[in-house]
Design a protein around this motif. Structure first.
Motif, PDB file in Angstrom:
ATOM      1  N   ARG A 316     -24.144 -18.564 -10.006  1.00 18.34           N
ATOM      2  CA  ARG A 316     -24.302 -17.289  -8.977  1.00 18.34           C
ATOM      3  C   ARG A 316     -25.510 -16.814  -9.188  1.00 18.34           C
ATOM      4  NH1 ARG A 316     -21.548 -11.707  -6.259  1.00 18.34           N
ATOM      5  NH2 ARG A 316     -23.372 -11.442  -5.152  1.00 18.34           N
ATOM      6  N   THR A 317     -25.428 -16.619 -10.372  1.00 17.81           N
ATOM      7  CA  THR A 317     -27.491 -16.515 -10.731  1.00 17.81           C
ATOM      8  C   THR A 317     -28.308 -17.312 -11.339  1.00 17.81           C
ATOM      9  OG1 THR A 317     -26.599 -14.876 -12.956  1.00 17.81           O
ATOM     10  CG2 THR A 317     -28.519 -15.332 -13.083  1.00 17.81           C
ATOM     11  N   CYS A 318     -28.187 -18.519 -11.275  1.00 23.36           N
ATOM     12  CA  CYS A 318     -28.565 -19.543 -11.478  1.00 23.36           C
ATOM     13  C   CYS A 318     -29.768 -20.088  -9.897  1.00 23.36           C
ATOM     14  CB  CYS A 318     -28.043 -21.019 -11.801  1.00 23.36           C
ATOM     15  SG  CYS A 318     -28.144 -21.330 -13.160  1.00 23.36           S
ATOM     16  N   ALA A 319     -28.280 -19.557  -8.300  1.00 26.10           N
ATOM     17  CA  ALA A 319     -28.934 -19.423  -7.373  1.00 26.10           C
ATOM     18  C   ALA A 319     -29.529 -18.413  -6.759  1.00 26.10           C
ATOM     19  CB  ALA A 319     -27.186 -19.060  -6.160  1.00 26.10           C
ATOM     20  N   GLU A 320     -29.840 -17.733  -7.760  1.00 27.53           N
ATOM     21  CA  GLU A 320     -30.513 -16.266  -7.187  1.00 27.53           C
ATOM     22  C   GLU A 320     -31.829 -16.469  -7.863  1.00 27.53           C
ATOM     23  OE1 GLU A 320     -28.399 -12.549  -8.616  1.00 27.53           O
ATOM     24  OE2 GLU A 320     -27.239 -12.305  -7.260  1.00 27.53           O
ATOM     25  N   MET A 321     -32.013 -17.098  -8.617  1.00 27.37           N
ATOM     26  CA  MET A 321     -33.332 -17.510  -9.244  1.00 27.37           C
ATOM     27  C   MET A 321     -34.508 -18.816  -8.744  1.00 27.37           C
ATOM     28  SD  MET A 321     -33.152 -16.572 -13.459  1.00 27.37           S
ATOM     29  CE  MET A 321     -31.596 -18.330 -13.578  1.00 27.37           C
ATOM     30  N   ASN A 322     -32.894 -19.532  -8.124  1.00 27.09           N
ATOM     31  CA  ASN A 322     -33.756 -20.772  -7.083  1.00 27.09           C
ATOM     32  C   ASN A 322     -33.960 -19.611  -5.895  1.00 27.09           C
ATOM     33  OD1 ASN A 322     -33.709 -22.681  -9.640  1.00 27.09           O
ATOM     34  ND2 ASN A 322     -31.151 -23.262  -8.544  1.00 27.09           N
ATOM     35  N   THR A 323     -33.960 -18.813  -5.463  1.00 30.74           N
ATOM     36  CA  THR A 323     -34.341 -18.540  -4.197  1.00 30.74           C
ATOM     37  C   THR A 323     -35.146 -17.870  -3.636  1.00 30.74           C
ATOM     38  OG1 THR A 323     -32.065 -17.429  -4.116  1.00 30.74           O
ATOM     39  CG2 THR A 323     -32.102 -18.765  -2.881  1.00 30.74           C
ATOM     40  N   GLY A 324     -35.625 -17.323  -5.812  1.00 23.79           N
ATOM     41  CA  GLY A 324     -36.466 -16.303  -5.581  1.00 23.79           C
ATOM     42  C   GLY A 324     -36.940 -15.207  -6.191  1.00 23.79           C
ATOM     43  N   VAL A 325     -35.468 -14.569  -6.323  1.00 20.94           N
ATOM     44  CA  VAL A 325     -35.549 -13.614  -6.990  1.00 20.94           C
ATOM     45  C   VAL A 325     -36.062 -13.495  -9.062  1.00 20.94           C
ATOM     46  CG1 VAL A 325     -33.087 -12.182  -8.527  1.00 20.94           C
ATOM     47  CG2 VAL A 325     -33.167 -12.623  -5.832  1.00 20.94           C
ATOM     48  N   PRO A 326     -36.692 -12.638  -9.308  1.00 24.12           N
ATOM     49  CA  PRO A 326     -37.821 -12.297 -10.446  1.00 24.12           C
ATOM     50  C   PRO A 326     -36.694 -12.891 -11.264  1.00 24.12           C
ATOM     51  CG  PRO A 326     -37.918 -10.979  -9.382  1.00 24.12           C
ATOM     52  CD  PRO A 326     -37.444 -11.934  -8.218  1.00 24.12           C
ATOM     53  N   GLU A 327     -36.534 -13.795 -12.693  1.00 24.06           N
ATOM     54  CA  GLU A 327     -35.693 -14.641 -13.936  1.00 24.06           C
ATOM     55  C   GLU A 327     -35.093 -13.049 -13.900  1.00 24.06           C
ATOM     56  OE1 GLU A 327     -35.238 -16.707 -17.810  1.00 24.06           O
ATOM     57  OE2 GLU A 327     -37.156 -17.005 -16.778  1.00 24.06           O
ATOM     58  N   ARG A 328     -35.621 -11.659 -14.477  1.00 24.51           N
ATOM     59  CA  ARG A 328     -35.356 -10.422 -15.005  1.00 24.51           C
ATOM     60  C   ARG A 328     -35.114  -9.668 -14.187  1.00 24.51           C
ATOM     61  NH1 ARG A 328     -37.889  -5.360 -15.015  1.00 24.51           N
ATOM     62  NH2 ARG A 328     -37.723  -3.967 -16.877  1.00 24.51           N
ATOM     63  N   SER A 329     -34.624  -9.919 -12.735  1.00 23.79           N
ATOM     64  CA  SER A 329     -33.576  -8.849 -11.852  1.00 23.79           C
ATOM     65  C   SER A 329     -32.697  -9.783 -11.947  1.00 23.79           C
ATOM     66  CB  SER A 329     -33.945  -8.727 -11.000  1.00 23.79           C
ATOM     67  OG  SER A 329     -35.435  -8.215 -10.986  1.00 23.79           O
ATOM     68  N   ALA A 330     -32.601 -10.773 -12.347  1.00 24.62           N
ATOM     69  CA  ALA A 330     -31.596 -12.043 -11.833  1.00 24.62           C
ATOM     70  C   ALA A 330     -30.314 -11.602 -13.339  1.00 24.62           C
ATOM     71  CB  ALA A 330     -31.165 -13.192 -11.918  1.00 24.62           C
ATOM     72  N   TYR A 331     -30.527 -11.440 -14.542  1.00 25.43           N
ATOM     73  CA  TYR A 331     -30.045 -11.667 -15.733  1.00 25.43           C
ATOM     74  C   TYR A 331     -29.424  -9.975 -15.357  1.00 25.43           C
ATOM     75  CZ  TYR A 331     -32.176 -15.032 -17.587  1.00 25.43           C
ATOM     76  OH  TYR A 331     -32.429 -16.441 -17.683  1.00 25.43           O
ATOM     77  N   GLU A 332     -30.056  -8.885 -14.808  1.00 20.49           N
ATOM     78  CA  GLU A 332     -29.633  -7.782 -14.931  1.00 20.49           C
ATOM     79  C   GLU A 332     -28.204  -7.380 -13.638  1.00 20.49           C
ATOM     80  OE1 GLU A 332     -33.518  -5.457 -14.234  1.00 20.49           O
ATOM     81  OE2 GLU A 332     -33.744  -5.217 -16.005  1.00 20.49           O
ATOM     82  N   ARG A 333     -28.719  -8.277 -12.584  1.00 19.50           N
ATOM     83  CA  ARG A 333     -27.705  -8.512 -11.248  1.00 19.50           C
ATOM     84  C   ARG A 333     -26.206  -9.292 -12.285  1.00 19.50           C
ATOM     85  NH1 ARG A 333     -31.076  -9.806  -5.641  1.00 19.50           N
ATOM     86  NH2 ARG A 333     -31.534  -8.142  -5.690  1.00 19.50           N
ATOM     87  N   PHE A 334     -26.710 -10.127 -12.876  1.00 20.56           N
ATOM     88  CA  PHE A 334     -25.451 -10.415 -13.903  1.00 20.56           C
ATOM     89  C   PHE A 334     -24.891  -9.744 -14.549  1.00 20.56           C
ATOM     90  CE2 PHE A 334     -22.914 -13.567 -15.637  1.00 20.56           C
ATOM     91  CZ  PHE A 334     -23.145 -13.550 -17.032  1.00 20.56           C
ATOM     92  N   ALA A 335     -25.355  -8.542 -15.620  1.00 21.83           N
ATOM     93  CA  ALA A 335     -24.840  -8.264 -16.187  1.00 21.83           C
ATOM     94  C   ALA A 335     -24.153  -6.934 -15.810  1.00 21.83           C
ATOM     95  CB  ALA A 335     -25.800  -7.500 -16.904  1.00 21.83           C
ATOM     96  N   ARG A 336     -24.182  -6.748 -14.134  1.00 11.95           N
ATOM     97  CA  ARG A 336     -23.785  -5.133 -13.287  1.00 11.95           C
ATOM     98  C   ARG A 336     -22.935  -6.089 -13.004  1.00 11.95           C
ATOM     99  NH1 ARG A 336     -29.045  -3.395 -11.503  1.00 11.95           N
ATOM    100  NH2 ARG A 336     -29.988  -2.255 -12.508  1.00 11.95           N
ATOM    101  N   ARG A 337     -22.594  -6.791 -12.327  1.00 11.59           N
ATOM    102  CA  ARG A 337     -21.995  -7.669 -11.886  1.00 11.59           C
ATOM    103  C   ARG A 337     -20.492  -7.932 -12.859  1.00 11.59           C
ATOM    104  NH1 ARG A 337     -25.708 -11.449  -8.841  1.00 11.59           N
ATOM    105  NH2 ARG A 337     -24.872 -13.051 -10.281  1.00 11.59           N
ATOM    106  N   CYS A 338     -20.850  -8.657 -14.031  1.00 10.60           N
ATOM    107  CA  CYS A 338     -20.138  -8.356 -15.224  1.00 10.60           C
ATOM    108  C   CYS A 338     -18.704  -7.541 -15.539  1.00 10.60           C
ATOM    109  CB  CYS A 338     -20.263  -9.399 -16.155  1.00 10.60           C
ATOM    110  SG  CYS A 338     -21.052 -11.153 -15.586  1.00 10.60           S
ATOM    111  N   ASP A 339     -20.212  -6.113 -15.158  1.00  6.67           N
ATOM    112  CA  ASP A 339     -20.153  -4.890 -16.191  1.00  6.67           C
ATOM    113  C   ASP A 339     -18.794  -3.953 -17.397  1.00  6.67           C
ATOM    114  OD1 ASP A 339     -19.642  -2.209 -14.821  1.00  6.67           O
ATOM    115  OD2 ASP A 339     -17.952  -1.712 -14.204  1.00  6.67           O
ATOM    116  N   THR A 340     -19.512  -5.365 -18.493  1.00  2.95           N
ATOM    117  CA  THR A 340     -18.594  -4.582 -19.345  1.00  2.95           C
ATOM    118  C   THR A 340     -19.838  -5.059 -20.205  1.00  2.95           C
ATOM    119  OG1 THR A 340     -19.075  -7.298 -20.406  1.00  2.95           O
ATOM    120  CG2 THR A 340     -17.016  -6.335 -19.213  1.00  2.95           C
TER     121      THR A 340
END
Length: 417
Positions: A316-340
């Motif tokens: 899902r993070t790769c799909a976000e980066m390919n659609t224009g989401v900045p790489e840094r924001s994509a990693y932060e969203r990934f961490a929030r979804r995992c929530d650990t």
């Protein structure tokens, strides 16, 4: 023309109307002169005053006449504001740093006792200086100043290192700032109620005893309890009818909680594997993003042992980066979804690498890989102990059954005598 001259002379002689016509003619001549000169005040100049340090650039139109030329040419010159030199900006950085230290405390007592959100400003009001913030533990203090301390136990504190980066043109300076976060205080009635509910809910989850003892003090507040009286009336029949859907709702909620628990356990268990793959691919020369996409792509081609939540989130993070989401924001969203905590720390390392271009990211990932491997071993050991504990009760039942089978013939034989 002769008729116009005659009329003009007669009107001048006639008195008042003649003066008005005369004034109109002069006004027309003046307008023509203004149009000829372009309506602009022209003056020769050899100096231009630059805008002040905090002002924006000025666009000035100049008529330049070169020697030997008859006609000047027009040009537009952009005059940039004055710039601070290295010595000046060093002192300005220190001044802005002191101002930010005073502002960031906001409603807290000090940076040694942070209980509310911090105010992390991004630009100075007095100087053309911008600020950026980094947090070494975004699970406690986020980069926007949000403080996550609602789940802290009484007396618990966490020290978080923030990094303030001041920028002006090509100049930049970093200032490390430490903040000590304590448990949240509850002043208003709503805050007190939220704090009490959180503590009692956590107490109930962690207690396995037959009798649940409620604390008489929560967050420094004395608390008393009174059970609601149960009235015996005909409404109990209706409550009985409502009990079935409530039990079904509770069962769904319990299943949801169990599914979330299993998800987090799986995420924690797979953390060491993800880190190891990142270290392996980054050590082979791949960038972090390319290594991330490689891991996600391999999972899509051949899922490893069924659905794995961490790889699903990576895809899902790769799909976000390919659609224009900045790489840094994509990693932060990934961490929030995992929530650990593990993935929040990983996202912090990767986002800092994207932002600052950290050269030793491979070394940091290797250290994190070693830590994750130790955690993986401890988790496997804990699961083994839990499995042994779960088998203890069936073993006791089997022992009692065997003892009953052995004792029954003896008891029967004693009764025959």
């Amino acid at each position: 023309m002769s008729k116009l001259k005659y009329k003009f002379k007669t009107e001048v002689k006639s008195g008042k109307s003649g003066y008005m016509l005369y004034a109109a003619v002069l006004a027309g001549i003046l307008c023509i002169a203004i149009l000829k000169t372009g309506g602009k005040e022209q003056s020769q100049t050899q100096t231009i005053v630059r805008p002040d340090y905090t002002d924006s650039a000025d666009n000035i139109e100049l008529e330049v006449l070169a020697e030997g030329e008859e006609k000047p040419f027009l040009m537009e010159l952009e005059v940039s504001p004055r710039q601070y030199d290295a010595q000046q900006i060093e002192g300005i950085f220190d001044t802005v740093y002191e101002q930010i230290l005073q502002e960031m405390v906001s409603g807290n007592e000090s940076l040694s006792c942070v209980r509310q959100n911090l105010k992390l400003v991004t630009e100075s009001q007095d100087y053309p200086v911008t600020a950026e913030w980094y947090s070494e533990d975004t699970a406690v203090i986020d980069t926007d100043g949000t403080v996550y301390n609602t789940e802290f136990e009484p007396g618990q504190k966490e020290t978080v290192r923030l990094v303030l980066i001041l920028k002006y043109g090509e100049y930049r300076c970093e200032y490390p700032i430490e903040a000590v976060v304590w448990e949240a205080q509850y002043d208003t009635a709503e805050q007190k109620q939220t704090g009490i509910v959180n503590v009692l809910t956590q107490l109930e989850k962690n207690s396995q005893e037959e009798v649940l003892t409620l604390p008489d003090t929560i967050h420094g507040m004395k608390v008393t309890y009174q059970s609601s009286p149960v009235q015996k009336s005909g409404i109990l029949g209706l409550c009985g009818l409502l009990l079935v859907p409530l039990l079904l709702s509770f069962r769904k909620k319990e299943q949801k909680m169990q599914a979330e628990k299993r998800r987090k356990e799986q995420l924690t268990y797979d953390y060491a594997e993800v880190i190891s793959k990142l270290v392996l691919l980054a050590g082979a020369g791949m960038t972090i993003r390319r290594a991330w996409e490689k891991i996600a792509g391999d999972y899509q081609k051949k899922p490893c042992g069924g659905k794995r939540y961490v790889y699903e989130e990576m895809v899902r993070t790769c799909a976000e980066m390919n659609t224009g989401v900045p790489e840094r924001s994509a990693y932060e969203r990934f961490a929030r979804r995992c929530d650990t905590k593990e993935y929040l720390k990983l996202a912090s390392l990767l986002s800092q690498n994207v932002k600052k271009g950290t050269t030793d990211i491979l070394k940091l990932l290797e250290q994190e890989s070693q830590s994750a491997f130790e955690q993986h071993k401890n988790l496997a050991k804990k699961k083994g102990e839990e499995a042994g504990t779960k088998l203890l009760f069936p073993m006791i039942l089997m022992l009692m059954t065997v003892m009953a089978m052995l004792m029954f013939p003896a008891i029967v034989s004693f009764q025959t005598f």
